[in-house]
Scaffold this motif. Structure first.
Motif, mmCIF file in Angstrom:
data_model
loop_
_atom_site.group_PDB
_atom_site.id
_atom_site.type_symbol
_atom_site.label_atom_id
_atom_site.label_comp_id
_atom_site.label_asym_id
_atom_site.label_seq_id
_atom_site.Cartn_x
_atom_site.Cartn_y
_atom_site.Cartn_z
ATOM 1 N N LEU A 297 6.083 -3.516 -14.658
ATOM 2 C CA LEU A 297 6.677 -3.841 -13.361
ATOM 3 C C LEU A 297 6.900 -2.571 -12.565
ATOM 4 C CD1 LEU A 297 9.362 -6.425 -14.559
ATOM 5 C CD2 LEU A 297 6.991 -6.853 -13.863
ATOM 6 N N GLY A 298 6.300 -2.490 -11.394
ATOM 7 C CA GLY A 298 6.487 -1.354 -10.515
ATOM 8 C C GLY A 298 7.445 -1.696 -9.381
ATOM 9 N N TYR A 299 7.536 -0.782 -8.424
ATOM 10 C CA TYR A 299 8.473 -0.942 -7.308
ATOM 11 C C TYR A 299 7.730 -0.709 -6.006
ATOM 12 C CZ TYR A 299 12.203 0.345 -4.014
ATOM 13 O OH TYR A 299 13.018 0.431 -2.918
ATOM 14 N N SER A 300 8.031 -1.524 -5.005
ATOM 15 C CA SER A 300 7.352 -1.412 -3.715
ATOM 16 C C SER A 300 8.354 -1.493 -2.568
ATOM 17 C CB SER A 300 6.309 -2.524 -3.573
ATOM 18 O OG SER A 300 5.629 -2.423 -2.338
ATOM 19 N N PRO A 301 8.811 -0.343 -2.050
ATOM 20 C CA PRO A 301 9.725 -0.356 -0.904
ATOM 21 C C PRO A 301 8.975 -0.609 0.397
ATOM 22 C CG PRO A 301 9.215 1.902 -1.526
ATOM 23 C CD PRO A 301 8.526 1.009 -2.535
ATOM 24 N N TYR A 302 9.730 -1.029 1.410
ATOM 25 C CA TYR A 302 9.146 -1.238 2.725
ATOM 26 C C TYR A 302 9.330 0.004 3.595
ATOM 27 C CZ TYR A 302 8.257 -6.216 2.047
ATOM 28 O OH TYR A 302 7.766 -7.415 1.603
ATOM 29 N N HIS B 210 5.488 4.491 -6.785
ATOM 30 C CA HIS B 210 5.910 3.532 -5.776
ATOM 31 C C HIS B 210 4.728 3.174 -4.870
ATOM 32 C CE1 HIS B 210 10.416 4.905 -5.998
ATOM 33 N NE2 HIS B 210 9.923 4.499 -7.156
ATOM 34 N N VAL B 211 4.777 1.986 -4.315
ATOM 35 C CA VAL B 211 3.770 1.542 -3.351
ATOM 36 C C VAL B 211 4.495 1.063 -2.099
ATOM 37 C CG1 VAL B 211 2.008 -0.180 -2.837
ATOM 38 C CG2 VAL B 211 2.051 0.908 -5.079
ATOM 39 N N TRP B 212 4.252 1.735 -0.988
ATOM 40 C CA TRP B 212 4.930 1.396 0.265
ATOM 41 C C TRP B 212 4.220 0.244 0.957
ATOM 42 C CZ3 TRP B 212 9.479 3.538 1.857
ATOM 43 C CH2 TRP B 212 9.904 4.675 1.171
ATOM 44 N N SER B 213 5.015 -0.611 1.607
ATOM 45 C CA SER B 213 4.459 -1.794 2.262
ATOM 46 C C SER B 213 4.937 -1.898 3.706
ATOM 47 C CB SER B 213 4.861 -3.068 1.510
ATOM 48 O OG SER B 213 4.428 -3.021 0.173
ATOM 49 N N GLU B 214 4.113 -2.545 4.517
ATOM 50 C CA GLU B 214 4.488 -2.827 5.898
ATOM 51 C C GLU B 214 5.431 -4.030 5.921
ATOM 52 O OE1 GLU B 214 4.109 -1.591 8.831
ATOM 53 O OE2 GLU B 214 2.742 0.068 8.422
ATOM 54 N N PRO B 215 6.610 -3.896 6.551
ATOM 55 C CA PRO B 215 7.550 -5.032 6.602
ATOM 56 C C PRO B 215 7.206 -5.998 7.717
ATOM 57 C CG PRO B 215 8.497 -3.153 7.739
ATOM 58 C CD PRO B 215 7.152 -2.694 7.204
ATOM 59 N N ASN B 216 7.757 -7.183 7.639
ATOM 60 C CA ASN B 216 7.656 -8.131 8.742
ATOM 61 C C ASN B 216 8.290 -7.543 9.995
ATOM 62 O OD1 ASN B 216 6.415 -10.833 8.302
ATOM 63 N ND2 ASN B 216 7.713 -10.800 6.479
ATOM 64 N N ARG B 217 7.699 -7.826 11.121
ATOM 65 C CA ARG B 217 8.232 -7.310 12.387
ATOM 66 C C ARG B 217 9.014 -8.364 13.160
ATOM 67 N NH1 ARG B 217 5.846 -2.421 13.977
ATOM 68 N NH2 ARG B 217 4.959 -1.430 12.120
ATOM 69 N N THR B 218 8.964 -9.623 12.714
ATOM 70 C CA THR B 218 9.652 -10.702 13.426
ATOM 71 C C THR B 218 10.561 -11.473 12.478
ATOM 72 O OG1 THR B 218 7.922 -12.360 13.012
ATOM 73 C CG2 THR B 218 7.648 -10.947 14.950
ATOM 74 N N TRP B 219 11.625 -12.039 13.017
ATOM 75 C CA TRP B 219 12.542 -12.847 12.210
ATOM 76 C C TRP B 219 11.834 -14.086 11.659
ATOM 77 C CZ3 TRP B 219 17.298 -11.260 10.784
ATOM 78 C CH2 TRP B 219 17.869 -10.209 11.493
#
Length: 375
Positions: A164-169, A254-263
């Motif tokens: 199990l790894g970790y992926s922050p936004y 770690h693997v960085w991810s693009e977060p959602n931009r809208t609610w």
């Protein structure tokens, strides 16, 4: 100080909720905060297949695929599953496949006989992979370093089936971004902390690994193919245990991810996750429900105490302050470890906002439309 019977009952209930909360803080989350982070291995042991599923991800593939292909690892392939894209993804992947010998493209065509989803795409990618050790990520993900694969490789212990790894936004402006990153932080603290305690219950498909042989031995996603989510957390929930699961915390992994931009996008994402959680093992649902329920009751009893005498209000305020002080001792270290140091001054406020938001989202998920697609 003289308190009425009602005040004693409410304050006792508030204190009991705090005790339950402290179990998670001090015996699960603190364990993760104090865990030793091992160095990234200097050498590779076995070949790796990376699985990426893409549906209309041309912009993300153009930005991030090269970072995956350029990993410092001697033998690996990247399997990209093009799931019925119409935005130019097909042409881009065909051109790159000719230029990169370690890139394999799997194409899924439209078929009126069945509704394909991400689990089908993942399954096709796994079938096409030529190596037993599979590392998963998404098209909108960026490895933190060229040593990502080196740390996510198959451990020396042959009994380890899952990592199990970790992926922050990535950090962006606005309250929504802070809320998404804070929710991701607590989700990671929970699943990584419980894995350290010998009770792994989920993983995130943006950064995890397992054996191809485990996938087919356990019949893949057959048990939950009927719901759109769960290609990552439900598979881990069903097959991970204290003996076959390890975690990775080194920042290179770690693997960085693009977060959602809208609610709306974020609500849709959380709705998918809510549906998957219903299929967790009973013991996992119990302990996670316990965590949420007592957090809800803690704030509920605290608000109730605010309508009582001043003495009761002071006592309730003291219990709340004690809760905040203990968490201030644990979470800043975790926020730094998990790449969210900028949130450490805001976590008491974000904790309340996140709780309110997720409570509302859970309520809406129970009464909203059931059909949810992955893209």
């Amino acid at each position: 100080m003289i308190l009425t019977l009602l005040e004693i009952i409410l304050l006792s209930a508030l204190a009991f909720c705090l005790i339950i909360q402290l179990y998670f803080v001090l015996f699960v989350h603190l364990k993760l905060a104090n865990a030793t982070i091992e160095e990234v291995p200097l050498s590779a042991r076995k070949p790796i297949s990376i699985i990426i599923c893409a549906r209309n991800e041309i912009k993300n593939l153009q930005q991030y695929l090269s970072l995956v292909l350029d990993q410092q690892y001697p033998e690996f392939e990247v399997v990209v599953v093009n799931d019925r894209s119409w935005d130019g993804t097909e042409e881009f992947l065909e051109a790159w496949e000719k230029e990169h010998s370690n890139l394999k493209v799997v194409k899924i065509l439209d078929n009126e006989k069945f509704i394909a989803g991400k689990k089908f795409a993942v399954t096709m990618g796994i079938k096409a992979a030529k190596h037993d050790w599979l590392v998963f990520t998404d098209a909108d993900c960026m490895p933190a370093s060229a040593n990502w694969l080196m740390d996510m490789q198959q451990p020396e212990d042959e009994n380890t089936d899952i990592v199990l790894g970790y992926s922050p936004y990535l950090k962006r402006r606005g309250l929504l971004n802070a809320l998404i990153r804070f929710e991701t932080f607590f989700t990671a603290v929970n699943y990584l902390g419980f894995a350290l305690k010998g009770m792994p219950y989920m993983g995130v498909g943006r950064n995890m690994a397992y054996k191809k042989s485990l996938f087919f031995k356990s019949k893949g996603f057959a048990a939950h193919m009927h719901i759109p989510s769960g290609d990552d957390d439900l598979f881990v929930n069903a097959h991970a245990n204290r003996y076959n699961t390890e975690i990775r915390l080194n920042q290179d992994s770690h693997v960085w991810s693009e977060p959602n931009r809208t609610w709306g996008g974020y609500l849709k994402q959380k709705k998918r996750h809510f549906g998957a959680g219903k299929l967790y093992k009973s013991k996992h649902k119990f302990i996670l429900s316990l965590q949420i329920i007592f957090q809800f009751l803690f704030y509920g009893f605290f608000v109730g105490c605010m309508f009582l005498s001043r003495e009761a209000q002071y006592a309730a305020g003291g219990i709340l302050l004690l809760s905040i002080m203990i968490r201030c001792f644990v979470y800043p270290k975790l926020l730094k470890r998990l790449n969210y140091s900028d949130l450490r001054w805001w976590f008491p406020i974000l904790d309340i906002l996140l709780f309110l938001f997720l409570s509302l989202n859970g309520f809406l998920a129970m009464f909203g439309k059931k059909k949810v697609s992955w893209k």
